[in-house]
Structure formats: C-alpha cells, structure tokens
Design a protein around this motif. Structure first.
Motif, short mmCIF file in Angstrom:
data_model
loop_
_atom_site.label_atom_id
_atom_site.label_comp_id
_atom_site.label_asym_id
_atom_site.label_seq_id
_atom_site.Cartn_x
_atom_site.Cartn_y
_atom_site.Cartn_z
N THR A 105 -34.86 -28.99 31.13
CA THR A 105 -35.28 -27.78 30.42
C THR A 105 -36.60 -27.26 30.97
O THR A 105 -36.77 -26.05 31.16
CB THR A 105 -35.44 -28.09 28.91
N ASN A 151 -36.61 -29.01 22.98
CA ASN A 151 -35.17 -29.01 23.22
C ASN A 151 -34.62 -30.43 23.31
O ASN A 151 -33.59 -30.76 22.70
CB ASN A 151 -34.84 -28.26 24.51
N CYS A 199 -29.06 -24.49 24.06
CA CYS A 199 -28.99 -24.42 25.53
C CYS A 199 -28.70 -22.99 25.99
O CYS A 199 -29.26 -22.53 26.99
CB CYS A 199 -27.90 -25.36 26.05
#
Length: 303
Positions: A105, A151, A199
C-alpha cells in the motif's frame, strides 16, 4: 474457532522437485539482485550532493521500501521451495500479511507522491523548491506509511477475525489476503466487500493522482517551445512512468479483471511480478533511463 489452527500450509506452485529447486534458485537470485540494486541506488543518491533533491529523496525511500517489500515474501518462499517445508505458523502468517499489505500500500502512495513531485517540477518550476520543501517531503513519506499502516491493520484484522476450523491449505506461495480468506470456514462476504472497498479506493485514488498529474505534465511538455526542453522534461519523468505502468498494470490485472483472483495459478504468477520482479527492476529502470543517476554512477566508479 481460529485458535484451533496453529499453522497453515502454502500450496502455491506445487510441482515436482526439479521445478521446486528451479523456483528456489530463481527467487534467491532475484532477491539478491533486488537488495544489491536498491542498496547501490541508495548509496549513489547519498554520496552525490547533486542528487539531494526532492525527486531523489523519494527515490531513495522507494528503494528502501522495495528492499523491505521483497524481504517479506521472497527469502521465505525460496527457502520453502528448496526444503519443501511449506508450513507457516499462524502468527507468522499474520505478520507476513501485515507487512506485505503495509509495504504494498505504501508503494502505491509513494508512486502517487512521486507523480505529484514531477507535476510540480515541470508545471511549476519556479516554485518547485518552495512547494516541495524538506518538511513537505518528509510529511508525504510519513503520510504514505501511515496510510499503508491503516490499510494493513484493516485487512489483517478482518481476515484473521475469521474462523479457520480444519482446512489449513492456502493456495498461494505467501499469505495473500484473498487466498487466506478462501481457506476460512466462515462466511467471507463482508470481508470481501471490505477488501474491495478499501483496496479499490486506494488503487483508484492513487491512480487518479498519477493520471491527473501526468495529464498536466503531458500538456505542459507539448506546449514547450523547443524540442530540447521537451526532451529534457520528458526524460525526468520517463523512469517514473515506466515504474507506474509496471506496478499499477499488474495490480489492476490482479484485482480489477473479473475472475483473476479465483484462478490460483494466474494469481500466483501475477503476484510474482508485483512482489518480486518489480522491486528488482526499479533500480535498473531509474539507472538506465536517468542521465543524472548514470552520470553520478560513472563519477563514483571513477573515484
């Protein structure tokens, strides 16, 4: 309950011993090249004061990130192929997923930040040093890691809140989120929706920053009066464009193509590109396609 599972078995790329040895040698070689290439890139930037600019500050951090990113996956996979020991502990799987999601990420956000840096340099050259101050650059790097941490905490937390009753096989060569979810005996619909939302927003958001930045860059370059200035401007961002195409191309192909994640062989193969191949290629892309880096490398080799 998930506590009944003490370890998982990674069954991706399961084939005869000869192929396993070949995979081990291939993964080991690529990992060594990745580490050496990125360490060399970091040393080149640190040793040349001419490269102490925002662009190379981000590139140095990208090289560090690529080493960490590859180190989470590649050494363990190479060892598993060599020894045939495909088991990974429950806590080991949690850790691998956490750091894989964190670095993956963060890389997406890094590429977006680097696109903004190139946009500022080409579209606002007179204000570039004022806008891209050292403080802002550090904050951008910290913000990228913070976004990655948020995330990976969401993905890892929700995935390992599932129950893993008896089925221990993960159809992958590392603890990838979708593959681990498929090994669960729980209903994964909520997790899949959360993964798609989180995502999807990250991929679309970072890609949008990249596309908008390069849209303005292309317009600015086309409007430049001389061919020499156009070539010089384009050469400063061609390496980054290549890296973006490789990274986002494989990520989109992996997660945006219908049925891609449902095919284990295809998923395993595509995953090699963004976990192993791209971190290995990045230092070569920035060295071979960048005059300043090549010039600095030649000077340092002469010394």
């Amino acid at each position: 309950n998930h506590t009944r599972i003490s370890e998982f078995i990674l069954v991706g790329f399961k084939s005869h011993p000869g192929s396993q040895l070949l995979l081990s040698v291939l993964f080991s070689t690529m990992y060594i090249v990745t580490v050496v290439g990125n360490v060399c890139m970091i040393l080149i930037i640190r040793r040349d004061s001419n490269l102490h600019t925002p662009m190379y500050f981000f590139l140095e951090n990208l090289s560090t990130l690529d080493i960490c990113y590859s180190s989470v996956i590649t050494p363990r996979a190479a060892l598993a192929f060599l020894l045939g020991r495909r088991s990974i502990s429950y806590n080991g799987c949690v850790s691998q997923m956490f750091f894989f999601s964190l670095f993956g990420t963060t890389e997406a956000f890094f590429l977006a930040v680097m696109a903004y840096d190139r946009f500022t340099a080409i579209c606002n050259p007179l204000l570039y040093q004022v806008i891209m101050s050292r403080r802002l650059c550090v904050l951008m790097v910290m913000g990228s890691y913070l976004s990655g941490c948020i995330n990976c905490s969401i993905q890892t937390g929700f995935t390992f809140s599932l129950s893993f009753c008896g089925r221990r096989e993960i159809n992958h060569f590392f603890c990838e989120v979708a593959a681990v979810m498929h090994a669960s005996c729980s209903d994964t619909l909520v997790n899949e929706l959360i993964m798609l939302a989180v995502c999807g927003s990250i991929i679309v958001g970072t890609a949008l920053v990249v596309f908008v930045s390069y849209g303005y860059i292309i317009i600015t370059i086309v409007q430049m009066p001389s061919a020499e200035s156009r070539h010089k401007a384009f050469s400063t961002c061609s390496s980054h464009m290549t890296t973006i195409c490789l990274f986002f191309g494989t990520v989109f192909f992996m997660y945006a193509q219908p049925g891609a994640t449902s095919s284990p062989n295809k998923s395993n193969t595509i995953s090699i590109f963004y976990t192993v191949v791209i971190p290995m290629l990045n230092p070569f892309i920035y060295t071979l396609r960048n005059r300043e880096v090549k010039g600095s490398l030649k000077k340092q080799l002469k010394r």
